[in-house]
Design a protein around this motif. Sequence first.
Motif, short mmCIF file in Angstrom:
data_model
loop_
_atom_site.label_atom_id
_atom_site.label_comp_id
_atom_site.label_asym_id
_atom_site.label_seq_id
_atom_site.Cartn_x
_atom_site.Cartn_y
_atom_site.Cartn_z
N TYR A 83 0.82 -1.20 0.00
CA TYR A 83 0.00 0.00 0.00
C TYR A 83 0.86 1.26 0.00
N ASP A 84 2.03 1.21 0.63
CA ASP A 84 2.86 2.39 0.74
C ASP A 84 3.55 2.72 -0.58
N CYS A 85 3.96 1.72 -1.32
CA CYS A 85 4.73 1.93 -2.55
C CYS A 85 3.90 1.72 -3.81
N ARG A 86 2.66 1.34 -3.68
CA ARG A 86 1.84 1.12 -4.86
C ARG A 86 1.55 2.45 -5.56
N TYR A 87 1.53 2.41 -6.87
CA TYR A 87 1.30 3.63 -7.65
C TYR A 87 0.06 3.46 -8.51
N ILE A 88 -0.84 4.45 -8.47
CA ILE A 88 -2.02 4.49 -9.32
C ILE A 88 -2.01 5.83 -10.05
N SER A 89 -2.07 5.79 -11.35
CA SER A 89 -2.03 7.03 -12.13
C SER A 89 -3.36 7.77 -11.99
N ALA A 90 -3.40 9.00 -12.56
CA ALA A 90 -4.60 9.84 -12.45
C ALA A 90 -5.80 9.20 -13.13
N CYS A 91 -5.58 8.62 -14.32
CA CYS A 91 -6.71 8.02 -15.03
C CYS A 91 -7.24 6.79 -14.30
N GLU A 92 -6.32 6.00 -13.69
CA GLU A 92 -6.76 4.83 -12.92
C GLU A 92 -7.53 5.24 -11.67
N ALA A 93 -7.05 6.29 -11.01
CA ALA A 93 -7.73 6.76 -9.80
C ALA A 93 -9.14 7.25 -10.12
N ALA A 94 -9.28 8.01 -11.22
CA ALA A 94 -10.61 8.49 -11.61
C ALA A 94 -11.52 7.33 -11.97
N TRP A 95 -10.97 6.33 -12.63
CA TRP A 95 -11.77 5.15 -13.00
C TRP A 95 -12.31 4.46 -11.77
N ARG A 96 -11.49 4.35 -10.74
CA ARG A 96 -11.93 3.67 -9.51
C ARG A 96 -12.90 4.54 -8.72
N ILE A 97 -12.70 5.86 -8.73
CA ILE A 97 -13.60 6.76 -8.00
C ILE A 97 -15.01 6.68 -8.56
N PHE A 98 -15.14 6.60 -9.89
CA PHE A 98 -16.45 6.50 -10.51
C PHE A 98 -17.04 5.10 -10.42
N GLY A 99 -16.30 4.16 -9.86
CA GLY A 99 -16.83 2.82 -9.63
C GLY A 99 -16.95 1.96 -10.88
N TYR A 100 -16.13 2.23 -11.89
CA TYR A 100 -16.18 1.42 -13.09
C TYR A 100 -15.54 0.05 -12.82
N ASP A 101 -15.86 -0.92 -13.68
CA ASP A 101 -15.31 -2.26 -13.53
C ASP A 101 -13.80 -2.23 -13.71
N ILE A 102 -13.11 -2.90 -12.80
CA ILE A 102 -11.66 -2.96 -12.88
C ILE A 102 -11.22 -4.08 -13.81
N GLN A 103 -11.96 -5.18 -13.84
CA GLN A 103 -11.63 -6.29 -14.71
C GLN A 103 -12.92 -6.94 -15.19
N GLN A 104 -12.79 -7.69 -16.25
CA GLN A 104 -13.94 -8.37 -16.83
C GLN A 104 -13.48 -9.67 -17.45
#
Length: 281
Positions: A83-104
Amino acid sequence: MDNGRIVTKNNTALDNSYIVPYNPSLLLKYSCHINVEHTCQTSAIKYLFKYVHKGNDRVTASFYETNVDGESEQVVDEIRNYYDCRYISACEAAWRIFGYDIQQKEPSVIRLPFHLPNEHLVIFRDYENIVDVIDRVDGKLTKLLAWMLANRLFPYGRTLTYSQFPNKFVWKDDISMWMPRKQGFSIGRLSHVPRGNGEDYYLRLLLNIQKGCLSYVHLRTVNGVVYGTFKEACYALGLLQDDKEFIDAIIEASTWASGNYLRDLFVVLLLSNNVVRPEVV
């Protein structure tokens, strides 16, 4: 050089491949080297976002002491480091905030549990009353038992094995029943069982072969003959190798070896977990 013509300088042939790509209009307008290229790969978007928003580089360092014997007492918390060193880019963060599917997954894969007679899994909490637990699970069908019941209700299902059932049927968890599928399909996968587990392993083999079974007895039935164990049924279907090579090895060793050596040899064969019917050997 013009139009790709090759010229020489100091006996070296030069062509346009030696020129760094540039845009003449932008170069003259801004008085600096500017190059614009078009990429058609989807990975370029991910690269650009992570490159722009990656922030400063970082390094994780820690100090710890060792005891007298030189053994390390360091405790590594892998979850915290993740959790401390994990990196999430801006587009990935926005995708998760809006609750979109992470995988399918397409098509979906269904895990098919199975169990021996009267040995199905029962999950309960330690504070629950045993009577309440029994009342909750009593009469509730597992996926395996519901498969046998569906074979009675839907004749079409008798042409499918347990692993093929999700292709044409869908599991209804609210009623604990398999129902005919109206659209799409799923892939069924039986849980892995090591060979050393005994009857569980042979039951899994039969569930991949036998079709339209109405009970455990039908699973153990081969060519009209009901066998006492799932292992014997697998042997009758030819799913298991015979033990002739092991018997020949013991007979050959008996011509020169002692009785103690033969007993040790038999134990080694048993530990190899390749003997199908030890009682016959």
